[in-house]
Design a protein around this motif. Structure first.
Motif, short mmCIF file in Angstrom:
data_model
loop_
_atom_site.label_atom_id
_atom_site.label_comp_id
_atom_site.label_asym_id
_atom_site.label_seq_id
_atom_site.Cartn_x
_atom_site.Cartn_y
_atom_site.Cartn_z
N SER A 100 91.12 -25.12 30.15
CA SER A 100 90.68 -26.48 29.90
C SER A 100 89.17 -26.51 29.77
CB SER A 100 91.10 -27.42 31.04
OG SER A 100 92.50 -27.47 31.18
N CYS A 101 88.68 -27.43 28.96
CA CYS A 101 87.25 -27.62 28.80
C CYS A 101 86.98 -29.10 28.65
CB CYS A 101 86.73 -26.85 27.59
SG CYS A 101 85.00 -27.18 27.18
N ALA A 102 86.27 -29.67 29.61
CA ALA A 102 85.97 -31.09 29.62
C ALA A 102 84.50 -31.33 29.30
CB ALA A 102 86.32 -31.69 30.97
N ALA A 103 84.25 -32.19 28.33
CA ALA A 103 82.90 -32.57 27.96
C ALA A 103 82.48 -33.83 28.71
CB ALA A 103 82.80 -32.80 26.46
N SER A 104 81.22 -33.86 29.09
CA SER A 104 80.70 -35.03 29.79
C SER A 104 79.24 -35.23 29.44
CB SER A 104 80.86 -34.88 31.31
OG SER A 104 80.11 -33.78 31.79
N ILE B 100 96.07 -24.58 20.58
CA ILE B 100 94.94 -25.42 20.95
C ILE B 100 95.33 -26.89 20.81
CG2 ILE B 100 93.91 -25.47 18.63
CD1 ILE B 100 91.15 -25.32 20.01
N SER B 101 94.82 -27.71 21.71
CA SER B 101 95.07 -29.14 21.67
C SER B 101 93.89 -29.86 22.31
CB SER B 101 96.38 -29.49 22.38
OG SER B 101 96.32 -29.12 23.75
N ARG B 102 93.87 -31.19 22.16
CA ARG B 102 92.77 -31.94 22.75
C ARG B 102 93.22 -33.33 23.15
NH1 ARG B 102 88.14 -32.44 18.34
NH2 ARG B 102 87.28 -34.05 19.75
N ASP B 103 92.50 -33.90 24.08
CA ASP B 103 92.70 -35.27 24.52
C ASP B 103 91.37 -35.97 24.30
OD1 ASP B 103 92.89 -37.68 25.95
OD2 ASP B 103 94.27 -36.82 27.41
N ASN B 104 91.29 -36.77 23.26
CA ASN B 104 90.03 -37.41 22.91
C ASN B 104 89.55 -38.39 23.97
OD1 ASN B 104 89.78 -36.01 20.48
ND2 ASN B 104 90.88 -37.58 19.32
N ALA B 105 90.48 -39.08 24.61
CA ALA B 105 90.11 -40.03 25.65
C ALA B 105 89.43 -39.33 26.82
CB ALA B 105 91.32 -40.80 26.13
N LYS B 106 89.89 -38.11 27.12
CA LYS B 106 89.31 -37.34 28.22
C LYS B 106 88.21 -36.40 27.77
CE LYS B 106 93.54 -37.33 31.00
NZ LYS B 106 94.55 -36.48 31.67
N LYS B 107 87.96 -36.35 26.46
CA LYS B 107 86.97 -35.43 25.89
C LYS B 107 87.23 -34.00 26.36
CE LYS B 107 83.18 -38.79 25.35
NZ LYS B 107 83.87 -39.97 25.90
N THR B 108 88.48 -33.61 26.28
CA THR B 108 88.91 -32.33 26.80
C THR B 108 89.70 -31.55 25.75
OG1 THR B 108 89.02 -33.17 29.07
CG2 THR B 108 90.24 -31.16 28.60
N VAL B 109 89.44 -30.26 25.67
CA VAL B 109 90.19 -29.37 24.80
C VAL B 109 90.90 -28.34 25.66
CG1 VAL B 109 88.21 -27.82 24.44
CG2 VAL B 109 90.07 -27.88 22.75
#
Length: 124
Positions: A21-25, A69-78
């Motif tokens: 997981s990789c979360a952007a902040s 690979i997938s992402r959750d835009n609301a969580k800014k996470t890939v």
């Protein structure tokens, strides 16, 4: 302060699975492509997979069918789901983002904003 924080790496036996997981902040305006790269000791960093903001993805040819690979835009996470892992998959895996941030009273486009990397080791 913009950060990409990775998690999920570790030691796994051949044939096993891991999910990275990789979360952007931070003060991020928008994120276009998010991607995963990997680098083994003495080797050049290579693209593993990438996913656009709309969900379109592409992979290194050798990894198709094993990695997703997938992402959750609301969580800014890939995410990177890795199955049927092999010893040759051992590497440091890096999260990368093509993003626009608000910095120094202006917008800044960064096509290669990197995470710190997480070690994946596939061994018996």
């Amino acid at each position: 302060q913009v950060q990409l924080v990775e998690s999920g790496g570790g030691l796994v036996q051949p044939g096993g699975s891991l999910r990275l997981s990789c979360a952007a902040s931070g003060t991020i305006v928008s994120i276009n492509t998010m991607s995963w790269y990997r680098q083994a000791p003495g080797k050049q960093r290579e693209l593993v997979a990438a996913v656009s903001s709309g969900g379109s993805s592409n992979y290194a040819d050798s990894l198709k069918g094993r990695f997703t690979i997938s992402r959750d835009n609301a969580k800014k996470t890939v995410y990177l789901q890795m199955n049927s892992l092999k010893p040759e998959d051992t590497a440091v895996y890096y999260c990368n983002a093509d993003l626009i941030r608000y910095y120094d009273r202006d917008y800044l486009r960064q096509r290669a904003f990197w995470g710190q990397g997480t070690q994946v080791t596939v061994s018996s």
